[in-house]
Design a protein around this motif. Structure first.
Motif, PDB file in Angstrom:
ATOM      1  N   HIS A 110       0.838  -1.201   0.000  1.00  0.00           N
ATOM      2  CA  HIS A 110       0.000   0.000   0.000  1.00  0.00           C
ATOM      3  C   HIS A 110       0.874   1.252   0.000  1.00  0.00           C
ATOM      4  N   TYR A 111       1.896   1.246   0.845  1.00  0.00           N
ATOM      5  CA  TYR A 111       2.786   2.397   0.909  1.00  0.00           C
ATOM      6  C   TYR A 111       3.501   2.620  -0.430  1.00  0.00           C
ATOM      7  N   LEU A 112       4.065   1.561  -0.981  1.00  0.00           N
ATOM      8  CA  LEU A 112       4.814   1.685  -2.229  1.00  0.00           C
ATOM      9  C   LEU A 112       3.939   2.177  -3.384  1.00  0.00           C
ATOM     10  N   GLU A 113       2.687   1.754  -3.402  1.00  0.00           N
ATOM     11  CA  GLU A 113       1.777   2.137  -4.487  1.00  0.00           C
ATOM     12  C   GLU A 113       1.211   3.542  -4.310  1.00  0.00           C
ATOM     13  N   ASN A 114       1.206   4.068  -3.091  1.00  0.00           N
ATOM     14  CA  ASN A 114       0.527   5.345  -2.829  1.00  0.00           C
ATOM     15  C   ASN A 114       1.429   6.479  -2.378  1.00  0.00           C
ATOM     16  N   ARG A 115       2.699   6.215  -2.176  1.00  0.00           N
ATOM     17  CA  ARG A 115       3.588   7.272  -1.688  1.00  0.00           C
ATOM     18  C   ARG A 115       3.821   8.307  -2.767  1.00  0.00           C
ATOM     19  N   THR A 116       4.134   9.502  -2.341  1.00  0.00           N
ATOM     20  CA  THR A 116       4.507  10.557  -3.268  1.00  0.00           C
ATOM     21  C   THR A 116       5.966  10.905  -2.989  1.00  0.00           C
ATOM     22  N   GLY A 117       6.733  11.032  -4.032  1.00  0.00           N
ATOM     23  CA  GLY A 117       8.136  11.394  -3.879  1.00  0.00           C
ATOM     24  C   GLY A 117       9.063  10.248  -3.688  1.00  0.00           C
TER      25      GLY A 117
END
Length: 117
Positions: A110-117
């Protein structure tokens, strides 16, 4: 620091995932310290984390045995260096067994798919 809260629940346990850039062990420890300044995260049962600092892997299971290695392996596969990922769990009163590893993977994904930057 990016935080994705309440991304997953199972048998009363709740999960969040957070992360951000870090360049040293001291910065990784400071990241955890900053996260835990938020009362909610300070009261969490587990704040497991990992980071690849160049070729140097760092991880901490925070009592959730094996979870740091799962995060670390996912960072390696992604080729993401100098970026810490923290999976937070609030224990809900029932043991999750092996499902907890699947939940850690889902949180990191989830983090990898939704992080910005």
């Amino acid at each position: 620091m990016q935080i994705f809260d309440n991304i997953l629940t199972d048998r009363g346990s709740k999960y969040a995932v957070s992360g951000g850039p870090v360049a040293s062990r001291a910065e990784a420890q400071d990241f955890i310290k900053q996260l835990c300044k938020q009362k909610k995260f300070a009261k969490a049962t587990h704040n497991t984390w990992a980071v690849l600092l160049g070729d140097t892997p760092l991880k901490n299971d925070d009592g959730e045995s094996g979870s740091g290695m799962i995060i670390l392996r996912m960072l390696e596969r992604e080729g993401l260096q100098n970026h810490i990922i923290v999976v937070t769990r609030w224990y809900g009163g029932k043991h999750l067994g092996g499902d907890r590893f699947r939940h850690v993977q889902e949180a990191v994904r989830h983090y990898l798919e939704n992080r910005t930057g």
